[in-house]
Write a protein that holds these residues in place. Structure first.
Motif, PDB file in Angstrom:
ATOM      1  N   ALA A 117     -10.937  11.333  -0.252  1.00  0.00           N
ATOM      2  CA  ALA A 117     -11.935  10.523   0.447  1.00  0.00           C
ATOM      3  C   ALA A 117     -12.222   9.242  -0.328  1.00  0.00           C
ATOM      4  N   GLY A 118     -12.167   9.308  -1.656  1.00  0.00           N
ATOM      5  CA  GLY A 118     -12.338   8.111  -2.465  1.00  0.00           C
ATOM      6  C   GLY A 118     -11.250   7.084  -2.189  1.00  0.00           C
ATOM      7  N   MET A 119     -10.019   7.555  -1.943  1.00  0.00           N
ATOM      8  CA  MET A 119      -8.940   6.641  -1.584  1.00  0.00           C
ATOM      9  C   MET A 119      -9.169   6.029  -0.202  1.00  0.00           C
ATOM     10  N   VAL A 120      -9.754   6.806   0.708  1.00  0.00           N
ATOM     11  CA  VAL A 120     -10.123   6.254   2.013  1.00  0.00           C
ATOM     12  C   VAL A 120     -11.137   5.124   1.826  1.00  0.00           C
ATOM     13  N   ILE A 121     -12.129   5.360   0.957  1.00  0.00           N
ATOM     14  CA  ILE A 121     -13.134   4.332   0.666  1.00  0.00           C
ATOM     15  C   ILE A 121     -12.463   3.054   0.159  1.00  0.00           C
ATOM     16  N   LEU A 122     -11.550   3.194  -0.785  1.00  0.00           N
ATOM     17  CA  LEU A 122     -10.878   2.014  -1.337  1.00  0.00           C
ATOM     18  C   LEU A 122     -10.092   1.283  -0.261  1.00  0.00           C
ATOM     19  N   ASP A 123      -9.391   2.039   0.582  1.00  0.00           N
ATOM     20  CA  ASP A 123      -8.613   1.413   1.649  1.00  0.00           C
ATOM     21  C   ASP A 123      -9.525   0.645   2.596  1.00  0.00           C
ATOM     22  N   GLY A 163     -12.057  -0.121  -8.325  1.00  0.00           N
ATOM     23  CA  GLY A 163     -11.631   1.266  -8.489  1.00  0.00           C
ATOM     24  C   GLY A 163     -12.790   2.232  -8.626  1.00  0.00           C
ATOM     25  N   ALA A 164     -13.886   1.781  -9.257  1.00  0.00           N
ATOM     26  CA  ALA A 164     -15.035   2.663  -9.454  1.00  0.00           C
ATOM     27  C   ALA A 164     -15.678   3.079  -8.133  1.00  0.00           C
ATOM     28  N   GLN A 165     -15.457   2.315  -7.065  1.00  0.00           N
ATOM     29  CA  GLN A 165     -16.064   2.652  -5.781  1.00  0.00           C
ATOM     30  C   GLN A 165     -15.493   3.932  -5.189  1.00  0.00           C
ATOM     31  N   ALA A 166     -14.346   4.369  -5.670  1.00  0.00           N
ATOM     32  CA  ALA A 166     -13.767   5.615  -5.162  1.00  0.00           C
ATOM     33  C   ALA A 166     -14.655   6.808  -5.464  1.00  0.00           C
ATOM     34  N   GLY A 167     -15.500   6.699  -6.473  1.00  0.00           N
ATOM     35  CA  GLY A 167     -16.364   7.813  -6.836  1.00  0.00           C
ATOM     36  C   GLY A 167     -17.639   7.895  -6.034  1.00  0.00           C
ATOM     37  N   TYR A 168     -17.867   6.932  -5.117  1.00  0.00           N
ATOM     38  CA  TYR A 168     -19.074   6.984  -4.285  1.00  0.00           C
ATOM     39  C   TYR A 168     -18.668   7.392  -2.883  1.00  0.00           C
TER      40      TYR A 168
END
Length: 800
Positions: A573-579, A627-632
């Protein structure tokens, strides 16, 4: 190399690789061509491999009484009232994207206008962008096959699997390529749909249910999605590979244009050289009484240009805030910030809880222990409170955003010089992402302001070792902590490690003299942390319990169960956020064609000079913050990728460096091919022309479209029309304006309230006759008006 030399080397036994190497050393033009060709081949291979890895495998086993779905390493079983006769793997709507080229979306703000997209779908610009993004590959079905069944591709890209009349179990396998908008699988029983499977990456679920003839559902099974990270990690990689590929394409186009113009280099350069002279002649005609005050403020033409640029940007942002936003907040978070600012402006930390909380409760507000307050850290509302007290709250963020742009110029000037720094803030001033967020009431503009001046003061300290620079850096770091805690940690730790670590030798030599400076700065940081904990204590009763955690315990950073609205947060889901964040960034940052938005960044590293150290710093900060946004657990996309607003200094500076890096590369190539003077001026002209062409895409399409979208903006979904101007302009004395529409109340009316509910006009939510009666009983001395909204958005007020 002459033929005789080749024959001589062959006679002496010189190998073919050695001859090729010697040839490339003697002809650097061939070496350049080989490098470019190799880079092109590698990128094409990588992007095709990554595209294949984005596929999400799906298996559907259909038995007479049950369908079993296997996807994402998970399985669910769906009871069936009867055996389906066919399965349709439905193709997505080709014009519906999570984020369209005009910055609208179908996932969060629901601002996408299908009629508008259909209207422009046949235009060359839309078709070019759709081709660039490869729209047909989004949420598309590939490699569908089933045992003992026929798979028939449909004209719209769907796949129809006919199961036949036998009672045998059928196994259907398919791959969902680049999952984006919700994908649908329909089970057909004859001519009717008797079952449905929905795969929705944005809302984090796979859902399967049967459908009765009346549309009702009897059985519903649901899974969290996604768990497996590979397809979504590959999608992020594919996006970045495409950026690199288009960066190379941009370089090749520039090389071709430059090569065509090289024979005319002297003539063109002489013409370009006349431009600065003409500007100087105009400047000399400016009266001394006008120019003298400016000379006391600015040092040279770059300072003057920067000052004019940020002032022009300030005027534009202010126009957006007043003319398009009506000086009001238009998102639930912004409403809470403004309401808390009103509380602070009264000299209180919280307001008393209303006796009828249901009628007056607003978004992200906490009612606990007799206190009514917002869930956010205090600094944003404290700064807005100044504007509230001066009756100009709409002025605060445009002003701080303008100061942040000036700070970016100062940083860039120290890193790279005046020209690159000015180009960076020109890009910022033209950025729709910057403009429309800086005009809002969100915390991101304040965070950008504090982050930029923290960095600038820290850089100044490492340059001159003045105590007050480090003290000011600590003050701005505290401001950032009290605005957005996560950004403070990432930017504060990473920037301090890089900037101070890079000066370790100088620090060691001066440590005996400057250690009190670090103690003093450290005491400021500690005081800021104490203030943060004290605010928590006063509002929630516990130093370690923030208002945000009290409002929603699942609102925290990290991966695992119990996090976020969806019940958990995974790396996938963190990768979805980054995308999602990178996708809307590519659209909204500059308003340029999709991948070209970031295509200039790799060109920054085509050269090595005194600024390379700062290129690395900006790139590292950019990678860390993104990259840190993947953790939210949430992308938070509103007015662009707002969680990435603090990356603006690094994006703007690296883009500007990419332009100058392209010019430098063209200059070297011109000299490599023996071009006559002056190659530098011609190279800058070619790079500048390409940049102007990209900016034109924003000025002639994207920004005018943004002005259209945000005219009379309310923040409501595009399907909900309401004349907000009429709502804002109705202020009857000793009255309460009511609405039974939750969205209109929370997005428009609630932030207009006085926190103590003592204003001339109050605004309340009355969804039922019982709620209306309770309000009338609680406020018998006030006249009640119900705001009624017609389907076309017209508002009338009916006295109750």
């Amino acid at each position: 190399m002459r033929q005789s030399e080749v024959e001589e080397e062959q006679r002496q036994g010189v190998s073919r690789p050695h001859r090729v190497g010697k040839l490339m050393r003697e002809w650097p033009q061939l070496r350049l061509a080989a490098y470019l060709l190799a880079a092109l081949v590698v990128l094409l291979i990588d992007q095709n491999a990554l595209l294949a890895l984005t596929a999400e495998p799906l298996r559907l086993v259909i038995a007479p009484a049950q369908a079993t779905l296997s996807i994402d390493g998970q399985r669910l079983a769906l009871p069936l009232p009867q055996r389906p006769t066919a399965v349709l793997l439905a193709a997505p709507d080709p014009l519906t994207r999570e984020f369209q080229l005009d910055g609208t979306d179908s996932t969060n703000n629901f601002s996408l206008d299908p009629a508008y997209i259909a209207h422009i779908a046949s235009t060359p610009y839309y078709r070019f962008q759709a081709w660039m993004r490869d729209n047909s590959s989004y949420s598309s079905w590939r490699d569908a096959h089933a045992n003992n069944s026929t798979v028939a591709p449909q004209p719209d890209g769907s796949a129809l699997v006919t199961l036949g009349g036998s009672a045998d179990t059928v196994t259907l396998d398919a791959a969902l390529l680049r999952p984006e908008t919700p994908a649908h699988v329909y089970l057909r029983c004859g001519e009717t749909i008797c079952g449905e499977i929905i795969i929705d990456r944005n809302d984090r679920y796979v859902l399967a249910h049967d459908l009765a003839s009346d549309g009702s559902t009897a059985n519903e099974q649901k899974l969290y999605f996604p768990e497996s990270p590979l397809p979504f990690l590959a999608e992020v990689g594919y996006l970045l590979a495409q950026v690199a590929l288009w960066s190379l394409a941009l370089l090749l186009v520039a090389l071709v244009v430059f090569g065509v113009l090289v024979p005319f280099g002297p003539m063109l350069a002489d013409g370009l050289a006349q431009l600065p002279r003409g500007a100087e002649a105009v400047a000399r005609r400016v009266p001394a009484r006008v120019s003298a005050p400016l000379r006391r403020v600015v040092r040279d033409r770059w300072d003057a240009l920067a000052l004019l640029t940020v002032l022009g940007s300030f005027g534009y942002v202010l126009w957006v805030a007043l003319a398009q936003y009506q000086g009001q907040p238009h998102i639930l978070d912004a409403s809470a910030y403004v309401f808390q600012a009103k509380i602070f402006a009264t000299g209180q930390l919280s307001a008393p809880i209303p006796s009828d909380l249901g009628a007056f409760q607003g978004p992200f507000m906490i009612a606990s222990g007799g206190r009514w307050f917002a869930q956010y850290p205090p600094m944003t509302s404290l700064l807005l409170a100044v504007g509230v007290m001066l009756h100009t709250p709409w002025l605060v963020e445009p002003l701080l955003g303008t100061l942040a742009l000036w700070g970016i110029f100062r940083l860039g000037r120290y890193f790279y010089g005046g020209g690159t720094a000015w180009l960076a803030i020109l890009l910022g001033a033209l950025s729709p992402f910057y403009t429309y967020l800086a005009a809002s009431y969100m915390s991101h503009t304040m965070a950008l302001f504090f982050a930029v001046y923290f960095l600038w003061m820290l850089v100044r300290f490492t340059r001159a070792w003045r105590w007050y620079d480090l003290a000011l850096a600590a003050v701005f770091a505290v401001g950032l902590l009290l605005t957005r805690e996560f950004s403070a940690v990432v930017i504060g730790v990473a920037a301090s490690a890089y900037l101070l670590g890079g000066q370790w030798r100088a620090l060691r030599e001066r440590i005996a003299a400057i250690w009190p400076v670090f103690v003093f700065a450290g005491s400021i940081i500690v005081s800021g942390v104490v203030l943060y904990l004290l605010y928590n204590t006063l509002q929630t009763g516990s130093a370690t319990l923030s208002p945000r955690s009290l409002f929603f315990p699942g609102d925290r950073y990290g991966f695992g169960e119990g996090i976020g609205f969806y019940g958990q947060h995974t790396f996938a889901a963190g990768m979805v956020i980054l995308d999602q964040l990178l996708t809307i960034l590519l659209i909204d940052l500059y308003g340029w064609p999709f991948y070209l938005t970031l295509a200039l960044l790799p060109l920054t590293f085509l050269r090595r000079d005194a600024g390379t150290r700062w290129d690395i710093f900006c790139a590292l900060m950019l990678v860390l913050l993104v990259g840190a946004q993947a953790g939210y657990f949430y992308h938070g996309i509103y007015l662009g990728p707002r969680y990435l607003f603090e990356t603006l200094p690094f994006l703007l500076l690296l883009t500007a460096r990419g332009v100058t890096g392209l010019a430098t590369t063209l200059t070297r190539v011109g000299r490599l091919f023996g071009a006559v003077r002056p190659t530098r001026t011609l190279a800058m002209g070619v790079a500048g022309t390409l940049l102007v062409a990209l900016i034109a895409c924003n000025l002639f399409y994207y920004s005018p479209r943004q002005a259209q979208i945000y005219q009379g903006y309310t923040g409501l979904p595009v399907s909900m029309k309401v004349d907000a101007t009429t709502l804002y302009g109705f202020h009857p004395s000793q009255a309460i304006v009511l609405t039974n529409n939750w969205y209109i109340y929370n997005y428009i009316l609630w932030p207009l309230n006085d926190p103590n509910l003592a204003g001339e006009t109050l605004y309340a939510y009355a969804p039922s006759p019982e709620a209306l009666e309770q309000i009338h009983t609680a406020y018998p001395d006030r006249t009640l008006y119900m705001a009624e909204v017609a389907p076309n958005g017209t508002v009338t007020f009916v006295r109750v």
